[in-house]
Design a protein around this motif. Structure first.
Motif, PDB file in Angstrom:
ATOM      1  N   ALA A  86       7.784 -11.488  -1.811  1.00  0.00           N
ATOM      2  CA  ALA A  86       7.137 -10.641  -2.015  1.00  0.00           C
ATOM      3  C   ALA A  86       7.057  -9.345  -2.615  1.00  0.00           C
ATOM      4  CB  ALA A  86       7.260 -10.108  -0.104  1.00  0.00           C
ATOM      5  N   PHE A  87       6.491  -8.147  -3.043  1.00  0.00           N
ATOM      6  CA  PHE A  87       6.237  -7.124  -3.330  1.00  0.00           C
ATOM      7  C   PHE A  87       5.784  -6.022  -2.744  1.00  0.00           C
ATOM      8  CE2 PHE A  87       5.736 -11.042  -7.298  1.00  0.00           C
ATOM      9  CZ  PHE A  87       6.663 -10.320  -7.879  1.00  0.00           C
ATOM     10  N   VAL A  88       6.634  -5.614  -3.374  1.00  0.00           N
ATOM     11  CA  VAL A  88       6.039  -3.511  -3.339  1.00  0.00           C
ATOM     12  C   VAL A  88       5.787  -3.181  -5.028  1.00  0.00           C
ATOM     13  CG1 VAL A  88       6.939  -1.564  -2.445  1.00  0.00           C
ATOM     14  CG2 VAL A  88       7.812  -3.460  -0.820  1.00  0.00           C
ATOM     15  N   LEU A  89       4.188  -2.918  -4.454  1.00  0.00           N
ATOM     16  CA  LEU A  89       4.247  -2.368  -5.565  1.00  0.00           C
ATOM     17  C   LEU A  89       4.116  -0.985  -6.340  1.00  0.00           C
ATOM     18  CD1 LEU A  89       1.045  -5.246  -5.989  1.00  0.00           C
ATOM     19  CD2 LEU A  89       2.912  -5.336  -7.504  1.00  0.00           C
ATOM     20  N   GLN A  90       4.221  -0.854  -8.172  1.00  0.00           N
ATOM     21  CA  GLN A  90       3.951   0.732  -8.513  1.00  0.00           C
ATOM     22  C   GLN A  90       2.964   1.301  -7.791  1.00  0.00           C
ATOM     23  OE1 GLN A  90       5.279   1.292 -12.292  1.00  0.00           O
ATOM     24  NE2 GLN A  90       5.881   2.914 -12.294  1.00  0.00           N
ATOM     25  N   VAL A  91       1.962   0.734  -7.835  1.00  0.00           N
ATOM     26  CA  VAL A  91       0.690   0.935  -8.007  1.00  0.00           C
ATOM     27  C   VAL A  91       0.157   0.957  -6.298  1.00  0.00           C
ATOM     28  CG1 VAL A  91       0.051   1.153 -10.311  1.00  0.00           C
ATOM     29  CG2 VAL A  91      -0.526  -1.065  -8.933  1.00  0.00           C
ATOM     30  N   TYR A  92       0.660   0.315  -5.239  1.00  0.00           N
ATOM     31  CA  TYR A  92       0.991   0.083  -3.629  1.00  0.00           C
ATOM     32  C   TYR A  92       0.045  -0.824  -3.697  1.00  0.00           C
ATOM     33  CZ  TYR A  92       1.604   5.187  -4.790  1.00  0.00           C
ATOM     34  OH  TYR A  92       1.996   6.424  -4.981  1.00  0.00           O
ATOM     35  N   GLY A  93      -1.504  -1.401  -4.924  1.00  0.00           N
ATOM     36  CA  GLY A  93      -2.030  -2.489  -4.115  1.00  0.00           C
ATOM     37  C   GLY A  93      -2.619  -2.628  -2.844  1.00  0.00           C
ATOM     38  N   GLU A 140      -7.154   5.636   1.909  1.00  0.00           N
ATOM     39  CA  GLU A 140      -7.810   6.971   1.170  1.00  0.00           C
ATOM     40  C   GLU A 140      -7.214   7.675   1.701  1.00  0.00           C
ATOM     41  OE1 GLU A 140     -11.825   5.437   0.232  1.00  0.00           O
ATOM     42  OE2 GLU A 140     -12.294   5.855   1.817  1.00  0.00           O
ATOM     43  N   GLU A 141      -7.506   7.980   2.299  1.00  0.00           N
ATOM     44  CA  GLU A 141      -7.124   9.036   3.217  1.00  0.00           C
ATOM     45  C   GLU A 141      -5.101   9.961   3.148  1.00  0.00           C
ATOM     46  OE1 GLU A 141     -10.735   8.875   6.835  1.00  0.00           O
ATOM     47  OE2 GLU A 141      -8.297   9.199   7.235  1.00  0.00           O
ATOM     48  N   LEU A 142      -4.952   8.880   2.878  1.00  0.00           N
ATOM     49  CA  LEU A 142      -2.875   9.402   2.530  1.00  0.00           C
ATOM     50  C   LEU A 142      -2.591   9.616   1.165  1.00  0.00           C
ATOM     51  CD1 LEU A 142      -1.744   5.669   4.167  1.00  0.00           C
ATOM     52  CD2 LEU A 142      -2.613   7.799   5.378  1.00  0.00           C
ATOM     53  N   SER A 143      -1.533  10.783   2.040  1.00  0.00           N
ATOM     54  CA  SER A 143      -0.863  11.417   0.473  1.00  0.00           C
ATOM     55  C   SER A 143      -0.578   9.960  -0.411  1.00  0.00           C
ATOM     56  CB  SER A 143       0.324  11.824   1.228  1.00  0.00           C
ATOM     57  OG  SER A 143       1.357  11.133   1.343  1.00  0.00           O
ATOM     58  N   GLY A 144       0.788  10.136  -1.403  1.00  0.00           N
ATOM     59  CA  GLY A 144       1.004   9.328  -2.589  1.00  0.00           C
ATOM     60  C   GLY A 144       2.159   9.036  -1.716  1.00  0.00           C
ATOM     61  N   GLY A 145       2.878   9.816  -0.712  1.00  0.00           N
ATOM     62  CA  GLY A 145       4.592   9.188  -0.289  1.00  0.00           C
ATOM     63  C   GLY A 145       3.398   8.380   0.773  1.00  0.00           C
ATOM     64  N   GLN A 146       2.312   8.616   1.868  1.00  0.00           N
ATOM     65  CA  GLN A 146       2.438   7.337   2.742  1.00  0.00           C
ATOM     66  C   GLN A 146       2.063   6.659   2.094  1.00  0.00           C
ATOM     67  OE1 GLN A 146      -0.753  10.298   4.703  1.00  0.00           O
ATOM     68  NE2 GLN A 146       0.816  11.243   6.106  1.00  0.00           N
ATOM     69  N   ASP A 166       9.020  -2.275  -6.621  1.00  0.00           N
ATOM     70  CA  ASP A 166       9.007  -1.480  -8.269  1.00  0.00           C
ATOM     71  C   ASP A 166       9.065  -0.331  -7.795  1.00  0.00           C
ATOM     72  OD1 ASP A 166       8.527  -1.168 -10.981  1.00  0.00           O
ATOM     73  OD2 ASP A 166       6.565  -1.968 -11.219  1.00  0.00           O
ATOM     74  N   GLU A 167       9.921   0.737  -8.408  1.00  0.00           N
ATOM     75  CA  GLU A 167       9.931   2.147  -8.017  1.00  0.00           C
ATOM     76  C   GLU A 167       9.624   2.602  -6.697  1.00  0.00           C
ATOM     77  OE1 GLU A 167      11.367   3.926 -10.489  1.00  0.00           O
ATOM     78  OE2 GLU A 167      10.698   3.843 -12.162  1.00  0.00           O
ATOM     79  N   PRO A 168      10.064   1.970  -5.871  1.00  0.00           N
ATOM     80  CA  PRO A 168       9.609   2.332  -3.826  1.00  0.00           C
ATOM     81  C   PRO A 168       9.971   3.615  -3.224  1.00  0.00           C
ATOM     82  CG  PRO A 168      11.674   0.923  -3.902  1.00  0.00           C
ATOM     83  CD  PRO A 168      11.337   0.720  -5.619  1.00  0.00           C
ATOM     84  N   THR A 169      10.187   4.407  -4.299  1.00  0.00           N
ATOM     85  CA  THR A 169      10.752   5.872  -4.143  1.00  0.00           C
ATOM     86  C   THR A 169      10.246   6.643  -4.548  1.00  0.00           C
ATOM     87  OG1 THR A 169      12.947   5.962  -5.119  1.00  0.00           O
ATOM     88  CG2 THR A 169      12.890   4.556  -2.866  1.00  0.00           C
ATOM     89  N   SER A 170       9.306   6.723  -5.853  1.00  0.00           N
ATOM     90  CA  SER A 170       9.285   7.611  -6.598  1.00  0.00           C
ATOM     91  C   SER A 170       8.519   8.708  -6.180  1.00  0.00           C
ATOM     92  CB  SER A 170       8.018   6.981  -7.999  1.00  0.00           C
ATOM     93  OG  SER A 170       6.821   6.040  -7.157  1.00  0.00           O
ATOM     94  N   GLU A 171       7.754   8.204  -5.259  1.00  0.00           N
ATOM     95  CA  GLU A 171       6.712   9.379  -4.326  1.00  0.00           C
ATOM     96  C   GLU A 171       7.449   9.955  -3.161  1.00  0.00           C
ATOM     97  OE1 GLU A 171       2.329   9.929  -5.522  1.00  0.00           O
ATOM     98  OE2 GLU A 171       2.546   8.597  -5.963  1.00  0.00           O
TER      99      GLU A 171
END
Length: 220
Positions: A86-93, A140-146, A166-171
């Motif tokens: 499984a992945f947590v992607l930097q661009v969220y996906g 699309e209604e959520l913040s970057g951190g959310q 991939d950078e799961p805590t950047s925001e």
């Protein structure tokens, strides 16, 4: 923390990667990502972190070399990761028009979980990252951190044997960064291979092991 090879886990053997017409992005990388530990993969922007975890997880085919887990190649031939990865992607996906709950639930449905059960498990995964109240909100209604925490919930919910983040805590603020790190350690504690690509020294310090890349090469 150490970058020395460990037996077991995900094996990366002599990986190089050079897309046609571009520079060499990875240069003869060999290492092991062990089970039961959180490995930090650090390096400056453009060092090859995302490329390495994409190849290690089966999203990209290496130009040379191979990756394996439990004796099986992680490249399946089509860019789809194996079910145990499984992945947590930097661009969220994430799918913008779906709700937070639906984005998490779809990962379970793709693995054959019944819709009602998938939705229930998705709720629990969102609660794990303190965003259960956002389940009905469109991404699309959520913040970057959310969105980042929704992506974490989706990556974690399947209980994969191998988890690449991939950078799961950047925001995230300090509190939510600590939450995500706690949950990454929980995944490792149940025996999973956990790899975190990061540029954050605090995240590196919180991990069990550390390997560093620069210009596509492992630093020793």
């Amino acid at each position: 923390m150490t970058g020395q090879p460990v037996t077991g886990g995900v094996q990366v053997d002599a990986i190089s990667y050079q897309p046609p017409g571009t520079r060499l992005l990875l240069d003869d990388v060999t290492l092991t990502f062990p089970a039961g530990q959180v490995t930090a993969l650090s390096g400056p922007s453009g060092s090859g972190k995302t490329t390495l975890i994409s190849i290690a997880g089966g999203l990209l085919e290496p130009t040379t070399g191979s990756t394996s887990y439990a004796g099986r190649s992680l490249w399946t031939g089509n860019g789809d990761p194996r079910p145990e990865v499984a992945f947590v992607l930097q661009v969220y996906g994430l799918v913008p028009i779906l709700s937070a709950r639906e984005n998490v639930s779809v990962a379970l449905r793709a693995r054959g979980i019944a819709p009602a059960d998938a939705d229930e498990q998705a709720e629990a995964a969102l609660a794990r990252f303190h965003i259960a109240d956002l389940g009905d909100r469109q991404v699309e209604e959520l913040s970057g951190g959310q969105m980042q925490r929704v992506a974490c919930a989706r990556g974690f919910v399947v209980g994969a044997e191998v988890l690449f983040a991939d950078e799961p805590t950047s925001e995230l603020d300090e509190g939510n960064r600590g939450l995500v790190l706690h949950e990454l350690r929980a995944e490792a504690a149940r025996g999973a291979v956990v790899v975190v690509a990061t540029h954050d020294p605090a995240v590196v310090e919180a991990c069990d092991r550390h390997v560093a890349l620069d210009e596509g090469r492992l630093l020793t």
